[in-house]
Design a protein around this motif. Structure first.
Motif, PDB file in Angstrom:
ATOM      1  N   VAL A   1       0.872  -1.179   0.000  1.00 29.67           N
ATOM      2  CA  VAL A   1       0.000   0.000   0.000  1.00 29.67           C
ATOM      3  C   VAL A   1       0.907   1.225   0.000  1.00 29.67           C
ATOM      4  O   VAL A   1       1.853   1.307   0.795  1.00 29.67           O
ATOM      5  CB  VAL A   1      -0.907   0.004   1.257  1.00 29.67           C
ATOM      6  N   LYS A   2       0.623   2.158  -0.947  1.00 34.87           N
ATOM      7  CA  LYS A   2       1.481   3.346  -1.070  1.00 34.87           C
ATOM      8  C   LYS A   2       0.660   4.609  -0.910  1.00 34.87           C
ATOM      9  O   LYS A   2      -0.520   4.631  -1.296  1.00 34.87           O
ATOM     10  CB  LYS A   2       2.124   3.381  -2.469  1.00 34.87           C
TER      11      LYS A   2
ATOM     12  N   LEU B   1      -0.648   8.286   5.809  1.00 36.19           N
ATOM     13  CA  LEU B   1      -0.223   7.189   6.681  1.00 36.19           C
ATOM     14  C   LEU B   1      -0.954   7.300   8.036  1.00 36.19           C
ATOM     15  O   LEU B   1      -0.477   7.935   8.975  1.00 36.19           O
ATOM     16  CB  LEU B   1       1.303   7.224   6.873  1.00 36.19           C
ATOM     17  N   SER B   2      -2.138   6.699   8.093  1.00 36.17           N
ATOM     18  CA  SER B   2      -2.983   6.816   9.282  1.00 36.17           C
ATOM     19  C   SER B   2      -2.516   5.875  10.395  1.00 36.17           C
ATOM     20  O   SER B   2      -1.755   4.929  10.144  1.00 36.17           O
ATOM     21  CB  SER B   2      -4.423   6.455   8.907  1.00 36.17           C
TER      22      SER B   2
ATOM     23  N   ALA C   1      -0.263  -2.554   9.287  1.00 33.86           N
ATOM     24  CA  ALA C   1       0.855  -2.892   8.402  1.00 33.86           C
ATOM     25  C   ALA C   1       1.812  -3.873   9.076  1.00 33.86           C
ATOM     26  O   ALA C   1       2.065  -3.791  10.278  1.00 33.86           O
ATOM     27  CB  ALA C   1       1.594  -1.627   8.019  1.00 33.86           C
ATOM     28  N   VAL C   2       2.329  -4.792   8.264  1.00 36.25           N
ATOM     29  CA  VAL C   2       3.352  -5.721   8.741  1.00 36.25           C
ATOM     30  C   VAL C   2       4.686  -4.975   8.844  1.00 36.25           C
ATOM     31  O   VAL C   2       5.519  -5.245   9.698  1.00 36.25           O
ATOM     32  CB  VAL C   2       3.467  -6.909   7.760  1.00 36.25           C
TER      33      VAL C   2
ATOM     34  N   THR D   1      -6.444  -5.028   3.337  1.00 37.65           N
ATOM     35  CA  THR D   1      -6.316  -3.867   2.436  1.00 37.65           C
ATOM     36  C   THR D   1      -7.661  -3.213   2.119  1.00 37.65           C
ATOM     37  O   THR D   1      -7.688  -2.087   1.642  1.00 37.65           O
ATOM     38  CB  THR D   1      -5.628  -4.259   1.104  1.00 37.65           C
ATOM     39  N   VAL D   2      -8.774  -3.895   2.375  1.00 33.58           N
ATOM     40  CA  VAL D   2     -10.096  -3.315   2.036  1.00 33.58           C
ATOM     41  C   VAL D   2     -10.302  -1.946   2.681  1.00 33.58           C
ATOM     42  O   VAL D   2     -10.926  -1.058   2.093  1.00 33.58           O
ATOM     43  CB  VAL D   2     -11.275  -4.251   2.437  1.00 33.58           C
ATOM     44  N   ALA D   3      -9.727  -1.792   3.874  1.00 32.86           N
ATOM     45  CA  ALA D   3      -9.902  -0.525   4.600  1.00 32.86           C
ATOM     46  C   ALA D   3      -9.120   0.613   3.951  1.00 32.86           C
ATOM     47  O   ALA D   3      -9.327   1.784   4.287  1.00 32.86           O
ATOM     48  CB  ALA D   3      -9.439  -0.706   6.045  1.00 32.86           C
ATOM     49  N   PHE D   4      -8.242   0.280   3.011  1.00 34.16           N
ATOM     50  CA  PHE D   4      -7.371   1.319   2.444  1.00 34.16           C
ATOM     51  C   PHE D   4      -7.542   1.437   0.926  1.00 34.16           C
ATOM     52  O   PHE D   4      -6.599   1.761   0.207  1.00 34.16           O
ATOM     53  CB  PHE D   4      -5.901   1.011   2.806  1.00 34.16           C
TER      54      PHE D   4
END
Ligand SMILES: Nc1ncnc2c1ncn2[C@@H]1O[C@H](COP(=O)(O)OP(=O)(O)OP(=O)(O)O)[C@@H](O)[C@H]1O
Length: 286
Positions: free
Chosen positions: A224-225, A231-232, A239-240, A258-261
């Motif tokens: 995710v970029k 960057l919340s 994040a790992v 990733t659905v949340a982002f």
């Protein structure tokens, strides 16, 4: 499906290192890459499989045979390639054949000669006159001459130039083509895995992180970029691993998280990215 290698709950303790409950299976006809950061226990695992070290717990089966109780029978099915050759430097290639073939009743001299031709190794050369890549090929020529069913290689590509590396991976791919052979090889070069591995076993600091198909491994994570302000706290939490730059960040996130982002850029992760982010244990770094 027949398994050529079964490792169950394998444990080994050294004074300052523990290998914990490592389990994985390598089916017949496939190539498995063994990966992990330096000092994770890859070579220890390989040495335990080869009964060069005594395990503290667990079980290892090579083609259904216990690697300790049936060591001789199991080893007859194995080909082993280390990153340094185990022949005497002063032996000529012909001497290598004489010395090794006595251990294998099904040794085929014609096959050895054929492999030497294929690998462009002159029979009169001394081991010390061969380059590292050629020595590797000589070890493979031996394994192929007694039709080793399972090849185990510890960092076989580490000292090779890109051309020899590519050639070696091609040889391994051809070797499993008939569905009757399997390969386990450790590597730090993730390009090798992209190119040749069907399965990945990832050991991180003595613990099994993953073992399964390469596609499954890559599909577990996404990159995710976003810009710095995107960057919340939620993303940091999920994040790992996160890598920050002056202009933004990249984070390795489990695919299901990733659905949340979805408003951010989400890309497939490479094996390299997964290994780098997960072995940083989630620490931020630049
Ligand atoms: N015979 C031994 N006695 C004590 N400790 C050992 C022994 N062999 C390995 N170790 C330790 O076990 C740990 C794992 O080593 P190992 O060589 O298995 O790692 P590796 O994943 O193959 O590393 P690399 O990628 O650097 O080759 C290291 O901390 C190493 O120092």
């Amino acid at each position: 499906m027949t398994n050529y290698l079964e490792v169950k709950n394998l444990s080994k303790s050294f004074d300052s290192f523990q290998l914990h409950n490592i389990s994985f299976t390598l089916p017949k006809g496939y190539i498995m890459g063994l990966i992990g950061p330096n000092g994770s226990g890859k070579t220890t695992t390989i040495k335990l499989i080869l009964n060069m070290l005594k395990r503290n717990g667990g079980e290892i089966k090579i083609m259904g045979l216990d690697n300790v109780a049936d060591e001789q029978k199991a080893k007859a099915e194995l080909g082993v390639v280390f990153d340094t050759n185990y022949f005497s430097d002063d032996w000529q290639v012909t001497q290598v054949e004489k010395s090794i073939s006595v251990f294998y009743p099904n040794w085929k001299s014609e096959r050895f000669a054929e492999m030497l031709r294929k690998f462009h190794i002159a029979p009169t050369k001394k081991v010390k006159e061969l380059s590292k890549g050629m020595q590797m090929k000589l070890m493979l020529a031996c394994a192929f001459s007694y039709d080793a069913k399972l090849l185990i290689l510890d960092e076989p590509t580490s000292g090779l130039d890109p051309v020899s590396r590519d050639e070696l991976l091609q040889i391994l791919s051809e070797y499993i083509e008939d569905g009757e052979h399997s390969v386990l090889f450790s590597t730090h070069i993730t390009g090798d895995l992209e190119r040749a591995a069907d399965y990945i076993t990832y050991i991180s600091y003595g613990e099994l992180f993953f073992s399964g198909s390469k596609d499954e491994f890559v599909d577990m994570f996404r990159i995710v970029k976003g810009g710095t302000e995107e960057l919340s706290a939620d993303l940091k939490e999920k994040a790992v691993g996160v890598r920050t730059f002056s202009t933004g960040f990249e984070a390795l996130v489990k695919t299901e998280d990733t659905v949340a982002f979805s408003s951010l850029s989400i890309e497939p992760a490479t094996i390299d990215e997964i290994v780098v982010f997960t072995s940083k244990k989630g620490d931020d770094y630049e």
